[in-house]
Design an enzyme around this catalytic site. Structure first.
Site, PDB file in Angstrom:
ATOM      1  N   ASP A  58       0.865  -1.176   0.000  1.00 31.78           N
ATOM      2  CA  ASP A  58       0.000   0.000   0.000  1.00 31.78           C
ATOM      3  C   ASP A  58       0.904   1.228   0.000  1.00 31.78           C
ATOM      4  O   ASP A  58       1.727   1.405   0.899  1.00 31.78           O
ATOM      5  CB  ASP A  58      -0.891   0.031   1.244  1.00 31.78           C
ATOM      6  CG  ASP A  58      -1.967  -1.039   1.216  1.00 31.78           C
ATOM      7  OD1 ASP A  58      -2.294  -1.525   0.118  1.00 31.78           O
ATOM      8  OD2 ASP A  58      -2.490  -1.390   2.285  1.00 31.78           O
ATOM      9  N   ASP A 100     -13.514  -3.512  -1.765  1.00 31.20           N
ATOM     10  CA  ASP A 100     -13.363  -3.265  -0.331  1.00 31.20           C
ATOM     11  C   ASP A 100     -14.735  -3.471   0.288  1.00 31.20           C
ATOM     12  O   ASP A 100     -15.686  -2.758  -0.054  1.00 31.20           O
ATOM     13  CB  ASP A 100     -12.877  -1.836  -0.073  1.00 31.20           C
ATOM     14  CG  ASP A 100     -11.462  -1.614  -0.588  1.00 31.20           C
ATOM     15  OD1 ASP A 100     -10.720  -2.606  -0.693  1.00 31.20           O
ATOM     16  OD2 ASP A 100     -11.106  -0.459  -0.873  1.00 31.20           O
TER      17      ASP A 100
END
Length: 272
Positions: free
Chosen positions: A11, A130
């Protein structure tokens, strides 16, 4: 059984690798290019590189970091974050990516999935989801009519798709969205449990299994990996095709090779 994949996730925020819990409390975990080289040497099957603030900040993805990473890494690289158009796909693929992950833009413009898969091939298009559990307090709620309900240890829930890095709920049922992205031409689903993310308590196996059983697409389980047993569970109970992890690798709690050895002990095929 097809060979299962172990995929480190990087990330990226402002050019650095970060890791948080439940999508917040981010802390620095290192340089993306250096970490990519380490995981490549450890035997990672692929890498996922996500610019986690790009969509929210309306900022173009950092092409330079993608290029430098791709020059050092010789395994498939999936890149996501802030990719909104076919031209964005083209730029990132030219920079050295093998696959492109889209999330917010897929929800906002579903035709992008179809268009990109027709131009670049389905194998290039990864739809990232998500997802958050929505526990049911009123079973008579009219809004539950078109939702897939699951029983969990914490009660009945449905699974909602979130966008903008987990900041905005869409009201979309994750099972239905998975079916739709398959129909539109996605080649793979990167499935992240927002509830499990960064907790190291294990993947959300109810969610992972539900998506795996409702689509023929390969599923990458993401969110919650704390040890090798969690990876084994994702493959056996969750029926995932690949497992994504971050914290346990970034902070040197284990290596990719350690994870693969444990998976192999459970008679699950992996590539060394």
């Amino acid at each position: 059984m097809l060979t299962k994949r172990i995929i480190p996730c990087l990330d990226i925020k402002e050019g650095r690798v970060v890791k948080g819990t439940n999508f917040v409390e981010l802390r620095d975990a290192g340089d993306p290019v250096e970490l990519s080289k380490i995981y490549n040497e450890q035997g990672a099957d692929e890498l996922v590189f996500l610019d986690i603030t790009a969509s929210f900040e309306k900022r173009d993805i950092i092409i330079d970091v993608v290029k430098r990473t791709a020059e050092q890494v010789f395994i498939p690289l999936t890149v996501g974050g802030g990719i909104k158009t076919v031209d964005d796909f083209r730029k990132i693929l030219r920079a050295g990516a093998d696959k492109i992950s889209i999330n917010t833009s897929a929800v906002k413009t579903p035709d992008l999935i179809k268009e990109a898969s027709e131009i670049f091939g389905t194998q290039c298009v990864v739809v990232a989801m998500d997802v958050k559990r929505k526990y049911i307090t009123d079973s008579q709620d009219e809004n539950l009519k078109n939702k897939n309900i699951f029983e969990t240890k914490l009660g009945s829930c449905w699974f909602e798709v979130y966008i903008y890095g987990g900041r905005e709920g869409t009201g979309i049922d994750a099972i239905e969205w998975a079916k739709k992205v398959e129909y539109l031409g996605a080649g793979e689903i990167l499935l992240t449990s927002m509830d499990a993310d960064g907790t190291k308590d294990g993947y959300d196996l109810v969610l992972t299994k539900a998506i795996s059983e409702n689509t023929k697409l390969p599923i990458i389980a993401s969110g919650g990996c704390g040890n090798a047993n969690h990876v084994v569970d994702a493959f056996t109970e969750g029926k995932a095709d690949a497992a994504l992890m971050a914290s346990i690798l970034h902070y040197r709690e284990c290596t990719v090779n350690d994870l693969k050895k444990e998976v192999e002990k459970n008679n699950i095929p992996v590539r060394f």
